[in-house]
Design a protein around this motif. Structure first.
Motif, PDB file in Angstrom:
ATOM      1  N   GLY B 215     -19.814 100.108  16.148  1.00  0.00           N
ATOM      2  CA  GLY B 215     -21.264 100.098  16.129  1.00  0.00           C
ATOM      3  C   GLY B 215     -21.902  98.802  16.568  1.00  0.00           C
ATOM      4  N   PRO B 216     -23.229  98.725  16.478  1.00  0.00           N
ATOM      5  CA  PRO B 216     -23.954  97.526  16.883  1.00  0.00           C
ATOM      6  C   PRO B 216     -23.573  96.288  16.067  1.00  0.00           C
ATOM      7  CG  PRO B 216     -25.478  99.274  16.210  1.00  0.00           C
ATOM      8  CD  PRO B 216     -24.109  99.794  15.994  1.00  0.00           C
ATOM      9  N   VAL B 217     -23.080  96.505  14.853  1.00  0.00           N
ATOM     10  CA  VAL B 217     -22.680  95.358  14.027  1.00  0.00           C
ATOM     11  C   VAL B 217     -21.405  94.717  14.574  1.00  0.00           C
ATOM     12  CG1 VAL B 217     -21.862  94.705  11.709  1.00  0.00           C
ATOM     13  CG2 VAL B 217     -23.801  96.258  11.968  1.00  0.00           C
ATOM     14  N   GLN B 218     -20.581  95.535  15.266  1.00  0.00           N
ATOM     15  CA  GLN B 218     -19.287  95.031  15.738  1.00  0.00           C
ATOM     16  C   GLN B 218     -19.270  94.707  17.234  1.00  0.00           C
ATOM     17  OE1 GLN B 218     -19.452  98.051  13.931  1.00  0.00           O
ATOM     18  NE2 GLN B 218     -18.948  97.111  11.967  1.00  0.00           N
ATOM     19  N   ALA B 219     -20.417  94.816  17.906  1.00  0.00           N
ATOM     20  CA  ALA B 219     -20.438  94.634  19.365  1.00  0.00           C
ATOM     21  C   ALA B 219     -19.770  93.316  19.755  1.00  0.00           C
ATOM     22  CB  ALA B 219     -21.879  94.666  19.869  1.00  0.00           C
ATOM     23  N   ALA B 220     -18.972  93.362  20.847  1.00  0.00           N
ATOM     24  CA  ALA B 220     -18.116  92.229  21.197  1.00  0.00           C
ATOM     25  C   ALA B 220     -18.749  91.261  22.195  1.00  0.00           C
ATOM     26  CB  ALA B 220     -16.796  92.741  21.768  1.00  0.00           C
ATOM     27  N   CYS B 221     -20.031  91.470  22.521  1.00  0.00           N
ATOM     28  CA  CYS B 221     -20.663  90.600  23.515  1.00  0.00           C
ATOM     29  C   CYS B 221     -21.236  89.351  22.848  1.00  0.00           C
ATOM     30  CB  CYS B 221     -21.761  91.357  24.241  1.00  0.00           C
ATOM     31  SG  CYS B 221     -22.997  92.023  23.129  1.00  0.00           S
ATOM     32  N   THR B 222     -21.808  88.472  23.654  1.00  0.00           N
ATOM     33  CA  THR B 222     -22.479  87.303  23.097  1.00  0.00           C
ATOM     34  C   THR B 222     -23.989  87.456  23.271  1.00  0.00           C
ATOM     35  OG1 THR B 222     -22.365  86.009  25.128  1.00  0.00           O
ATOM     36  CG2 THR B 222     -20.508  85.815  23.604  1.00  0.00           C
ATOM     37  N   THR B 223     -24.723  86.693  22.473  1.00  0.00           N
ATOM     38  CA  THR B 223     -26.183  86.828  22.456  1.00  0.00           C
ATOM     39  C   THR B 223     -26.823  86.525  23.809  1.00  0.00           C
ATOM     40  OG1 THR B 223     -26.003  84.711  21.321  1.00  0.00           O
ATOM     41  CG2 THR B 223     -26.788  86.561  20.039  1.00  0.00           C
ATOM     42  N   LYS B 224     -26.322  85.490  24.469  1.00  0.00           N
ATOM     43  CA  LYS B 224     -26.946  85.105  25.731  1.00  0.00           C
ATOM     44  C   LYS B 224     -26.878  86.254  26.737  1.00  0.00           C
ATOM     45  CE  LYS B 224     -26.618  82.275  29.776  1.00  0.00           C
ATOM     46  NZ  LYS B 224     -25.718  81.692  30.768  1.00  0.00           N
ATOM     47  N   GLU B 225     -25.687  86.842  26.838  1.00  0.00           N
ATOM     48  CA  GLU B 225     -25.491  87.926  27.798  1.00  0.00           C
ATOM     49  C   GLU B 225     -26.337  89.144  27.435  1.00  0.00           C
ATOM     50  OE1 GLU B 225     -22.988  88.201  30.381  1.00  0.00           O
ATOM     51  OE2 GLU B 225     -22.433  86.095  30.199  1.00  0.00           O
ATOM     52  N   LEU B 226     -26.403  89.438  26.144  1.00  0.00           N
ATOM     53  CA  LEU B 226     -27.166  90.605  25.712  1.00  0.00           C
ATOM     54  C   LEU B 226     -28.657  90.394  25.961  1.00  0.00           C
ATOM     55  CD1 LEU B 226     -27.220  93.372  24.349  1.00  0.00           C
ATOM     56  CD2 LEU B 226     -27.337  92.206  22.139  1.00  0.00           C
ATOM     57  N   ARG B 227     -29.152  89.209  25.605  1.00  0.00           N
ATOM     58  CA  ARG B 227     -30.565  88.880  25.805  1.00  0.00           C
ATOM     59  C   ARG B 227     -30.954  89.043  27.274  1.00  0.00           C
ATOM     60  NH1 ARG B 227     -33.371  85.841  22.343  1.00  0.00           N
ATOM     61  NH2 ARG B 227     -31.517  84.908  21.425  1.00  0.00           N
ATOM     62  N   GLU B 228     -30.032  88.590  28.122  1.00  0.00           N
ATOM     63  CA  GLU B 228     -30.289  88.638  29.557  1.00  0.00           C
ATOM     64  C   GLU B 228     -30.323  90.080  30.068  1.00  0.00           C
ATOM     65  OE1 GLU B 228     -27.274  86.483  31.525  1.00  0.00           O
ATOM     66  OE2 GLU B 228     -28.443  86.214  33.360  1.00  0.00           O
ATOM     67  N   LEU B 229     -29.373  90.883  29.589  1.00  0.00           N
ATOM     68  CA  LEU B 229     -29.304  92.275  30.028  1.00  0.00           C
ATOM     69  C   LEU B 229     -30.542  93.045  29.579  1.00  0.00           C
ATOM     70  CD1 LEU B 229     -27.577  94.539  31.328  1.00  0.00           C
ATOM     71  CD2 LEU B 229     -26.541  94.911  29.100  1.00  0.00           C
ATOM     72  N   LEU B 230     -30.931  92.827  28.324  1.00  0.00           N
ATOM     73  CA  LEU B 230     -32.100  93.535  27.789  1.00  0.00           C
ATOM     74  C   LEU B 230     -33.385  93.087  28.485  1.00  0.00           C
ATOM     75  CD1 LEU B 230     -31.201  93.399  23.966  1.00  0.00           C
ATOM     76  CD2 LEU B 230     -31.031  95.383  25.484  1.00  0.00           C
ATOM     77  N   GLY B 231     -33.323  91.892  29.083  1.00  0.00           N
ATOM     78  CA  GLY B 231     -34.523  91.348  29.712  1.00  0.00           C
ATOM     79  C   GLY B 231     -34.669  91.678  31.189  1.00  0.00           C
ATOM     80  N   ILE B 232     -33.771  92.511  31.724  1.00  0.00           N
ATOM     81  CA  ILE B 232     -33.879  92.858  33.147  1.00  0.00           C
ATOM     82  C   ILE B 232     -35.232  93.511  33.424  1.00  0.00           C
ATOM     83  CG2 ILE B 232     -33.000  94.415  34.954  1.00  0.00           C
ATOM     84  CD1 ILE B 232     -30.218  93.866  34.016  1.00  0.00           C
ATOM     85  N   ARG B 233     -35.835  93.080  34.515  1.00  0.00           N
ATOM     86  CA  ARG B 233     -37.166  93.553  34.874  1.00  0.00           C
ATOM     87  C   ARG B 233     -37.189  95.076  35.068  1.00  0.00           C
ATOM     88  NH1 ARG B 233     -39.535  93.104  39.886  1.00  0.00           N
ATOM     89  NH2 ARG B 233     -37.841  91.815  40.654  1.00  0.00           N
ATOM     90  N   ASP B 234     -38.175  95.702  34.462  1.00  0.00           N
ATOM     91  CA  ASP B 234     -38.410  97.135  34.637  1.00  0.00           C
ATOM     92  C   ASP B 234     -37.175  97.994  34.316  1.00  0.00           C
ATOM     93  OD1 ASP B 234     -40.036  99.287  35.173  1.00  0.00           O
ATOM     94  OD2 ASP B 234     -39.495  99.366  37.294  1.00  0.00           O
ATOM     95  N   LEU B 235     -36.570  97.713  33.185  1.00  0.00           N
ATOM     96  CA  LEU B 235     -35.394  98.479  32.769  1.00  0.00           C
ATOM     97  C   LEU B 235     -35.705  99.215  31.467  1.00  0.00           C
ATOM     98  CD1 LEU B 235     -32.267  99.002  33.162  1.00  0.00           C
ATOM     99  CD2 LEU B 235     -31.918  97.087  31.605  1.00  0.00           C
ATOM    100  N   TYR B 236     -35.378 100.501  31.453  1.00  0.00           N
ATOM    101  CA  TYR B 236     -35.521 101.281  30.227  1.00  0.00           C
ATOM    102  C   TYR B 236     -34.222 101.160  29.435  1.00  0.00           C
ATOM    103  CZ  TYR B 236     -35.412 105.369  27.193  1.00  0.00           C
ATOM    104  OH  TYR B 236     -35.295 106.194  26.110  1.00  0.00           O
TER     105      TYR B 236
END
Lengths: 193, 486
Positions: B215-236
Motif C-alpha cells: 500500500g501507500p504506507v509501504q511505497a518504495a519511492c522517495t519523496t523528491k521523485e514522487l513530488r516531481e511526478l505528481l507535479g507534472i503539468r496538466d496530469l490527472y
C-alpha cells in the motif's frame, strides 16, 4: 559570472599547487566546464533555490576576497566542525556564507556531490546543540526531501549548503556523520529515520 | 586513432609514484567505483589506483541511470572527473572483466581488487507470458532513453497503444512514468538520447499505471521523485481513496519512518486536492496499490504481443511494523495495456572465480571483504578482493549511499594493509598498471584512457549545443569508439 568562475578556478589552482600537486590548465578548465553549463541550464529553465543560491555563492566569493579593495570588513561568526574522526576544527565564517562553502574553504572534508543544487544529501551535518538548531529557519520541502535520504539522520540534521551563517549562529557546532563513528547530540539521541 | 602503449604509462608511473606502490584496481566507474577510488587515494599516499570500465564512458549510472531531467543529480561527475585526473589515478575504458581480462588475472596483477561493477541485469517475475513482445525491463527502457550503447536498438513501440503498465513503485518506476508522461518540450532541452526523444514525441501513451503489491504506507519511492511526478503539468492523478486506509500496524510503521510518513502525506494530498475526473485528452497517472501480477495476457490481434496484465488483489500479513508482506487473495482482475515495464529491481551478474550469492544477487562479504564460501559458517575471506556498491549490498539507495559504502570498504582495506595481509615484503611486488596494459596490449584490447572520454564528452557537448541540449549522447558503440580515437 564568467570572471567569478575564472577567479574560482584560479584560487582552486593555487590551492592545488600549494599542496604540491601538478595539474595542467586544461584539466582545471575541463573540470569546471560542466558546472558552468549546469548553472546556465538551471537558471534558464528551472530557477530553483539551489541555482539562486549558487549564483549568490559565486557572487559573494568574488566580493569577499581579502584582496578586494574598498570592501567593508565583513562580520564573521565562529563555527566548530567535528569531522568524521571526531576531531574538532574551529573556523571563522563570514555572515551570508553557507556551511558547505565554509567547510571547503577551510579544507574540511564535507562532501558536496551536487554542488549546492539541492539534489543530494552528501553535505549532511548534525547541529550538535538543540538550541542552535532552533535558531535556524525550518527546512523547505525540497531540503526535507533530501534529508529523508541522509545517512544517519537525526532530529537536528540539516544540509550544510542550506545553513547560512548569521550572527545568532556564532559558536555553533556541526558534526559530519560517518559510517564508522557514532556520537550523541547535546540533548538528543540520534534515532533511525 | 590512438593506440595506447604500455611504455608511455611506464615512464609516467615511475616518475610519479614511489617504487613499490600499493597497486589497486577498481572494476566499474560508477559512484561506488569513484568514491572508492577517491577514498583510497586519500587514505593511502602510496596507492596507485586504476579504474577499469567495460564502456568507453565513465560514471556508470550517473550517465545511464539518472534521468535526463535531473541534471543537478549529475553534477557529481565534476568531482569524479577530478578523481580520474588525480596523478595517482587512471581510467581505462573499453576493458571488460570476463572477456578482456579474467578476475584471476586481475588479482595476480594487483594487490587490491575492488569490484564495483553494479547490477547490469534484472530480477524476473517468473510468471506466465513474461517473454511476450511489448514487455521490457525498466532497466532496458532507462538505458534506452539515456543512450546506453547496449540498448540503442530497444526501439519500444509507443505508438500502437495508449496504455502502459509499470510493475513496481520504486524510484526507477517513477522515473519511467515521468519520462512517458512529461511534455516532450520539457525533455527536449535535457540530455535525453535523440532516438528516445523522437519516439516520445510520437508516443500515443497517455495512461500510465503504477502497480505495487503493497500500500501507500509501504511505497518504495522517495519523496523528491514522487513530488516531481505528481507535479507534472496538466496530469490527472488517480489513487483509490480506500487504499489510503491505514491499519494499526501501518500507523506504527509511519510513526517510525520519516520518509514513509512524508510519502503517505504526499499521496493523501494528491487524492484530496486533484479533480475527480480527467478532462478530455488529459494524460493520466493511476496508482494501483495492493495488486500483484499473476500473468501477462496475450493479444488476439497481435501474435505474441502483450495485451494486458492479470492482477491479483493482495492483503498485508504480518504484525511487525516494516515487515508486512503482500499475500494474494485469489481475487483477480485484468488490466489492459499494450506495453508493460517491469521495474522490480536490478540484479548483479557474477563473473568466473567470484563467490556469488544467486539468491540475493550479491557477492557474499563482510564490510566489503569478499567471503570465499558461504556454505559453511567459516568466514574465510578472499585475499585482496573487495566489493562496493550494488554488488556488495544489492540494488538500492542513492548516489550518496555509495559514499558510506566506499568508506566501509576502504576501512576494511586499510585494516588489511596495516596487518600486512596485502603487500607482504617476502613476495615480489605486483606489476599493477604496467602489467595490465601489457596484457591488454598483447590481446589487442583497445584501452581507452580518460582523455578518450574527454573527446567523447566535448563532441557530445558540441552536438548538444546545436540542438539547445547540454549534450547529445553518442549512443552506439561504433560512434563512441570512433570519436574516442579521433
Amino acid at each position: 559570472m564568467f570572471i567569478s568562475k575564472l577567479s574560482r578556478v584560479g584560487v582552486w589552482m593555487v590551492k592545488e599547487l600549494c599542496r604540491g600537486k601538478s595539474r595542467t590548465l586544461t584539466s582545471a578548465g575541463y573540470t569546471h566546464r560542466p558546472s558552468s553549463h549546469y548553472l546556465q541550464t538551471l537558471s534558464e529553465a528551472k530557477v530553483s533555490r539551489g541555482a539562486i543560491f549558487q549564483k549568490h555563492r559565486l557572487f559573494s566569493s568574488v566580493n569577499s576576497g581579502p584582496s578586494e579593495e574598498g570592501s567593508e570588513p565583513e562580520e564573521e561568526i565562529s563555527v566548530t566542525f567535528v569531522d568524521k574522526d571526531g576531531d574538532e576544527k574551529l573556523i571563522k565564517v563570514p555572515v551570508g556564507m553557507s556551511m558547505l562553502e565554509a567547510a571547503h574553504e577551510n579544507d574540511i572534508e564535507l562532501e558536496g556531490a551536487c554542488e549546492a543544487s539541492l539534489a543530494c544529501s552528501t553535505c549532511h551535518v548534525i547541529v550538535m546543540d538543540m538550541e542552535y538548531y532552533n535558531k535556524l529557519e525550518d527546512p523547505t520541502d525540497e531540503e526535507n526531501d533530501m534529508l529523508d535520504l541522509a545517512f544517519g539522520l537525526t532530529e537536528t540534521s540539516r544540509l550544510g549548503c542550506q545553513v547560512i551563517a548569521k550572527p545568532e549562529l556564532d559558536g555553533v557546532q556541526l558534526a559530519i556523520p560517518s559510517a564508522t563513528r557514532n556520537f550523541a547530540v547535546d540533548g538528543y539521541v540520534p534515532k533511525p529515520h | 586513432m590512438v593506440i595506447y602503449r604500455a611504455s608511455s604509462w611506464l615512464s609516467r608511473a615511475f616518475s610519479t609514484v614511489s617504487s613499490h606502490p600499493l597497486r589497486v584496481c577498481i572494476v566499474g566507474s560508477g559512484p561506488a567505483g569513484f568514491y572508492t577510488a577517491e577514498k583510497m587515494l586519500k587514505a593511502h599516499q602510496e596507492a596507485q589506483v586504476d579504474i577499469v570500465d567495460r564502456l568507453p564512458t565513465p560514471f556508470g549510472l550517473v550517465r545511464s541511470g539518472v534521468a535526463p531531467d535531473h541534471p543537478e543529480t549529475k553534477v557529481v561527475v565534476n568531482q569524479f572527473s577530478r578523481v580520474a585526473q588525480h596523478e595517482r589515478c587512471s581510467f581505462f575504458g573499453n576493458v571488460f572483466l570476463g572477456s578482456s581480462i579474467s578476475l584471476c588475472e586481475l588479482r595476480k596483477l594487483y594487490d587490491v581488487v575492488v569490484l564495483a561493477y553494479g547490477a547490469e541485469s534484472d530480477r524476473v517475475l517468473g510468471i506466465p507470458g513474461e517473454d511476450l513482445a511489448g514487455i521490457y525491463s525498466a532497466r532496458e527502457f532507462v538505458w534506452w532513453y539515456n543512450g546506453h550503447p547496449d540498448c540503442v536498438g530497444l526501439n519500444p513501440d509507443l505508438k500502437s497503444t495508449d496504455t502502459a503498465v509499470i510493475l513496481g513503485q520504486g524510484n526507477v518506476a517513477l522515473d519511467v512514468a515521468r519520462i512517458l508522461l512529461r511534455p516532450t518540450a520539457e525533455l527536449a532541452t535535457t540530455d535525453i538520447a535523440s532516438h528516445a526523444l523522437a519516439a516520445l514525441k510520437e508516443s500515443n501513451i497517455r495512461k500510465v499505471y503504477l502497480v505495487g503489491r503493497r500500500g501507500p504506507v509501504q511505497a518504495a519511492c522517495t519523496t523528491k521523485e514522487l513530488r516531481e511526478l505528481l507535479g507534472i503539468r496538466d496530469l490527472y492523478v488517480h489513487i483509490q481513496k480506500e487504499d489510503l486506509h491505514k491499519t494499526p500496524v501501518d500507523e506504527e510503521e509511519l510513526k517510525n519512518n520519516r520518509i514513509q510518513r512524508r510519502i503517505y502525506e504526499l499521496l493523501s494530498k494528491a487524492v484530496t486536492t486533484g479533480p475527480s475526473h480527467p478532462s478530455p485528452g488529459q494524460r493520466e497517472l493511476h496508482f494501483v496499490f495492493f495488486r500483484k501480477p499473476d500473468r501477462f495476457l496475450q493479444s488476439h490481434e497481435r501474435i505474441s504481443h502483450v495485451a494486458g496484465v492479470r492482477l491479483e488483489k493482495t492483503s498485508l500479513h504480518g504484525v511487525e511494523p516494516g515487515k508486512q508482506i503482500a499475500v494474494g487473495t485469489k481475487q483477480f482482475e485484468d488490466l489492459g495495456c499494450g506495453m508493460a515495464l517491469k521495474s522490480i529491481g536490478y540484479k548483479s551478474k557474477p563473473v568466473d572465480g567470484l563467490p556469488f550469492d544467486n539468491q540475493q544477487g550479491i557477492v557474499p562479504n563482510i564490510k566489503g571483504r569478499v567471503l570465499s564460501d558461504t556454505s559453511t559458517d567459516s568466514q574465510l575471506v578472499e585475499e585482496g578482493l573487495y566489493v562496493c556498491g550494488w554488488l556488495k549490498r544489492g540494488p538500492s539507495g542513492i548516489i550518496g549511499t555509495n559514499l558510506y559504502c566506499a568508506e566501509e570498504t576502504v576501512a576494511s582495506i586499510s585494516e588489511d594493509v596495516e596487518q600486512g595481509l596485502l603487500k607482504s615484503t617476502s613476495r615480489l611486488p605486483k606489476p599493477g598498471r604496467e602489467g595490465l596494459l601489457q596484457l591488454l596490449d598483447d590481446r589487442n584490447v583497445r584501452v581507452l584512457p580518460f582523455t578518450a572520454w574527454e573527446k567523447i564528452d566535448s563532441e557530445e557537448r558540441r552536438r548538444g549545443s546545436i540542438n539547445n541540449k547540454p549534450r547529445e549522447k553518442l549512443a552506439t558503440w561504433e560512434e563512441l569508439l570512433k570519436v574516442a580515437g579521433e
